[in-house]
Design a protein around this motif. Sequence first.
Motif, mmCIF file in Angstrom:
data_model
loop_
_atom_site.group_PDB
_atom_site.id
_atom_site.type_symbol
_atom_site.label_atom_id
_atom_site.label_comp_id
_atom_site.label_asym_id
_atom_site.label_seq_id
_atom_site.Cartn_x
_atom_site.Cartn_y
_atom_site.Cartn_z
ATOM 1 N N LYS A 60 -10.455 0.885 -41.476
ATOM 2 C CA LYS A 60 -10.257 -0.496 -41.028
ATOM 3 C C LYS A 60 -8.787 -0.687 -40.645
ATOM 4 O O LYS A 60 -7.882 -0.430 -41.424
ATOM 5 N N VAL A 61 -8.564 -1.092 -39.402
ATOM 6 C CA VAL A 61 -7.187 -1.320 -38.973
ATOM 7 C C VAL A 61 -6.918 -2.827 -38.993
ATOM 8 O O VAL A 61 -7.622 -3.604 -38.350
ATOM 9 N N ASN A 62 -5.936 -3.229 -39.770
ATOM 10 C CA ASN A 62 -5.610 -4.645 -39.846
ATOM 11 C C ASN A 62 -4.913 -5.093 -38.577
ATOM 12 O O ASN A 62 -4.036 -4.405 -38.065
ATOM 13 N N LYS A 63 -5.318 -6.256 -38.103
ATOM 14 C CA LYS A 63 -4.648 -6.844 -36.950
ATOM 15 C C LYS A 63 -3.388 -7.549 -37.431
ATOM 16 O O LYS A 63 -3.387 -8.143 -38.505
ATOM 17 N N GLY A 64 -2.338 -7.470 -36.667
ATOM 18 C CA GLY A 64 -1.137 -8.209 -37.034
ATOM 19 C C GLY A 64 -1.395 -9.711 -36.956
ATOM 20 O O GLY A 64 -2.299 -10.142 -36.244
ATOM 21 N N GLN A 65 -0.617 -10.468 -37.692
ATOM 22 C CA GLN A 65 -0.850 -11.908 -37.732
ATOM 23 C C GLN A 65 0.466 -12.672 -37.743
ATOM 24 O O GLN A 65 1.353 -12.370 -38.549
ATOM 25 N N ILE A 66 0.561 -13.648 -36.857
ATOM 26 C CA ILE A 66 1.719 -14.556 -36.903
ATOM 27 C C ILE A 66 1.321 -15.805 -37.684
ATOM 28 O O ILE A 66 0.252 -16.370 -37.456
ATOM 29 N N VAL A 67 2.180 -16.198 -38.610
ATOM 30 C CA VAL A 67 1.971 -17.450 -39.339
ATOM 31 C C VAL A 67 3.174 -18.348 -39.062
ATOM 32 O O VAL A 67 4.316 -17.961 -39.336
ATOM 33 N N GLY A 93 0.412 -4.049 -37.847
ATOM 34 C CA GLY A 93 -0.755 -4.704 -38.427
ATOM 35 C C GLY A 93 -0.417 -5.580 -39.622
ATOM 36 O O GLY A 93 -1.270 -5.848 -40.469
ATOM 37 N N LYS A 94 0.819 -6.015 -39.712
ATOM 38 C CA LYS A 94 1.236 -6.831 -40.854
ATOM 39 C C LYS A 94 1.357 -8.315 -40.469
ATOM 40 O O LYS A 94 1.025 -8.697 -39.351
ATOM 41 N N ILE A 95 1.865 -9.081 -41.431
ATOM 42 C CA ILE A 95 1.964 -10.537 -41.226
ATOM 43 C C ILE A 95 3.432 -10.919 -41.077
ATOM 44 O O ILE A 95 4.260 -10.510 -41.893
ATOM 45 N N ILE A 96 3.745 -11.704 -40.070
ATOM 46 C CA ILE A 96 5.120 -12.206 -39.943
ATOM 47 C C ILE A 96 5.102 -13.733 -39.989
ATOM 48 O O ILE A 96 4.305 -14.373 -39.307
ATOM 49 N N ILE A 97 5.972 -14.261 -40.848
ATOM 50 C CA ILE A 97 6.032 -15.705 -41.023
ATOM 51 C C ILE A 97 7.225 -16.266 -40.260
ATOM 52 O O ILE A 97 8.363 -15.823 -40.457
ATOM 53 N N LEU A 98 6.962 -17.203 -39.379
ATOM 54 C CA LEU A 98 8.026 -17.846 -38.605
ATOM 55 C C LEU A 98 8.227 -19.253 -39.136
ATOM 56 O O LEU A 98 7.304 -20.076 -39.073
ATOM 57 N N GLU A 99 9.421 -19.492 -39.665
ATOM 58 C CA GLU A 99 9.724 -20.845 -40.157
ATOM 59 C C GLU A 99 10.471 -21.547 -39.034
ATOM 60 O O GLU A 99 11.690 -21.409 -38.899
ATOM 61 N N ALA A 158 6.954 -23.903 -32.253
ATOM 62 C CA ALA A 158 5.572 -23.578 -32.619
ATOM 63 C C ALA A 158 4.665 -23.640 -31.390
ATOM 64 O O ALA A 158 3.813 -22.775 -31.179
ATOM 65 N N ARG A 159 4.872 -24.646 -30.570
ATOM 66 C CA ARG A 159 4.056 -24.787 -29.355
ATOM 67 C C ARG A 159 4.252 -23.599 -28.415
ATOM 68 O O ARG A 159 3.311 -23.113 -27.798
ATOM 69 N N GLN A 160 5.499 -23.152 -28.310
ATOM 70 C CA GLN A 160 5.785 -22.009 -27.425
ATOM 71 C C GLN A 160 5.098 -20.738 -27.936
ATOM 72 O O GLN A 160 4.539 -19.964 -27.170
ATOM 73 N N VAL A 161 5.153 -20.536 -29.257
ATOM 74 C CA VAL A 161 4.542 -19.327 -29.833
ATOM 75 C C VAL A 161 3.020 -19.380 -29.668
ATOM 76 O O VAL A 161 2.382 -18.392 -29.298
ATOM 77 N N LYS A 162 2.456 -20.556 -29.939
ATOM 78 C CA LYS A 162 0.992 -20.709 -29.853
ATOM 79 C C LYS A 162 0.488 -20.457 -28.431
ATOM 80 O O LYS A 162 -0.624 -19.971 -28.232
ATOM 81 N N ALA A 163 1.331 -20.775 -27.433
ATOM 82 C CA ALA A 163 0.939 -20.539 -26.040
ATOM 83 C C ALA A 163 0.832 -19.037 -25.750
ATOM 84 O O ALA A 163 0.005 -18.598 -24.960
ATOM 85 N N VAL A 164 1.669 -18.244 -26.419
ATOM 86 C CA VAL A 164 1.650 -16.789 -26.204
ATOM 87 C C VAL A 164 0.653 -16.120 -27.150
ATOM 88 O O VAL A 164 -0.034 -15.169 -26.771
ATOM 89 N N TYR A 165 0.590 -16.610 -28.386
ATOM 90 C CA TYR A 165 -0.307 -16.041 -29.406
ATOM 91 C C TYR A 165 -1.252 -17.134 -29.922
ATOM 92 O O TYR A 165 -0.977 -17.762 -30.941
ATOM 93 N N PRO A 166 -2.369 -17.364 -29.224
ATOM 94 C CA PRO A 166 -3.282 -18.444 -29.642
ATOM 95 C C PRO A 166 -3.863 -18.241 -31.040
ATOM 96 O O PRO A 166 -4.325 -19.193 -31.656
ATOM 97 N N ASP A 167 -3.850 -16.996 -31.548
ATOM 98 C CA ASP A 167 -4.396 -16.742 -32.891
ATOM 99 C C ASP A 167 -3.408 -17.074 -34.004
ATOM 100 O O ASP A 167 -3.741 -16.940 -35.190
ATOM 101 N N ALA A 168 -2.197 -17.450 -33.653
ATOM 102 C CA ALA A 168 -1.197 -17.745 -34.686
ATOM 103 C C ALA A 168 -1.711 -18.871 -35.591
ATOM 104 O O ALA A 168 -2.268 -19.853 -35.111
ATOM 105 N N ILE A 169 -1.513 -18.684 -36.893
ATOM 106 C CA ILE A 169 -1.919 -19.727 -37.853
ATOM 107 C C ILE A 169 -0.787 -20.751 -37.912
ATOM 108 O O ILE A 169 0.381 -20.374 -38.016
ATOM 109 N N MET A 170 -1.145 -22.033 -37.868
ATOM 110 C CA MET A 170 -0.106 -23.068 -37.906
ATOM 111 C C MET A 170 -0.221 -23.916 -39.167
ATOM 112 O O MET A 170 -1.242 -24.565 -39.382
#
Length: 192
Positions: free
Chosen positions: A5-12, A99-105, A111-123
């Motif tokens: 199982k390969v974990n997908k990377g995730q932006i939070v 495949g890790k998680i990166i948290i953007l504070e 946030a809007r700019q990131v979400k436009a590029v990465y729609p899967d980003a958790i907000m």
Amino acid sequence: MKKAKVNKGQIVIVSGPSGAGKSTICQRVVEMLDEACLSVSVTTRPKSKTEKDGIDYWFISKKEFQDRIDKGLLLEYANVFGNMYGTPKDKVDEILKAGKIIILEIDVQGARQVKAVYPDAIMIFILPPSEKVLAERIANRGRDSSDSVELRLDGANAEIAAARQYYEHMVVNEDLQQAVNTCVQIIRQARA
Ligand code: 5GP
């Protein structure tokens, strides 16, 4: 043969008014999630006495900041309370690839700019328990002049109003550990 199982990377994305406690929450979330790390932003804001370059932020000049914009090195950037803040792209790319998680504070504009590029980003938006508590927390931080306290309080109210329409998760930081647990749960659920 069974495929590993390969974990997908995730932006939070974690946003919230200054004084809502988001930095502490982000640090605790990183401690609880092995595969998570924090993005270190670049900023033109002056460093406070307690902050460390490369840990809290990369403190850079306006010219350096503009150079990074021109070279396309920032995933997003925004002017917040008169200073520039931005997320370096290279670290985000590296963590996602692994495949890790990166948290953007970051703030709502970023946030809007990131979400436009990465729609899967958790907000996630962190709310203070009340406006009174928020005002006290901002004033107690000691970094701000009284002008800047007012500016941050006005900014906070505008940001909260925008976030209510835009963020998937609103977490109230009344009890710190509970707020941390809620954030961890949101992230784990999204990765399950
Ligand atoms: P502070 O000066 O209190 O550390 O941060 C002020 C605001 O800037 C906070 O709302 C924080 O989330 C936001 N901020 C910090 N880093 C970034 C960034 O890289 N990009 C954006 N758009 N906002 C940021």
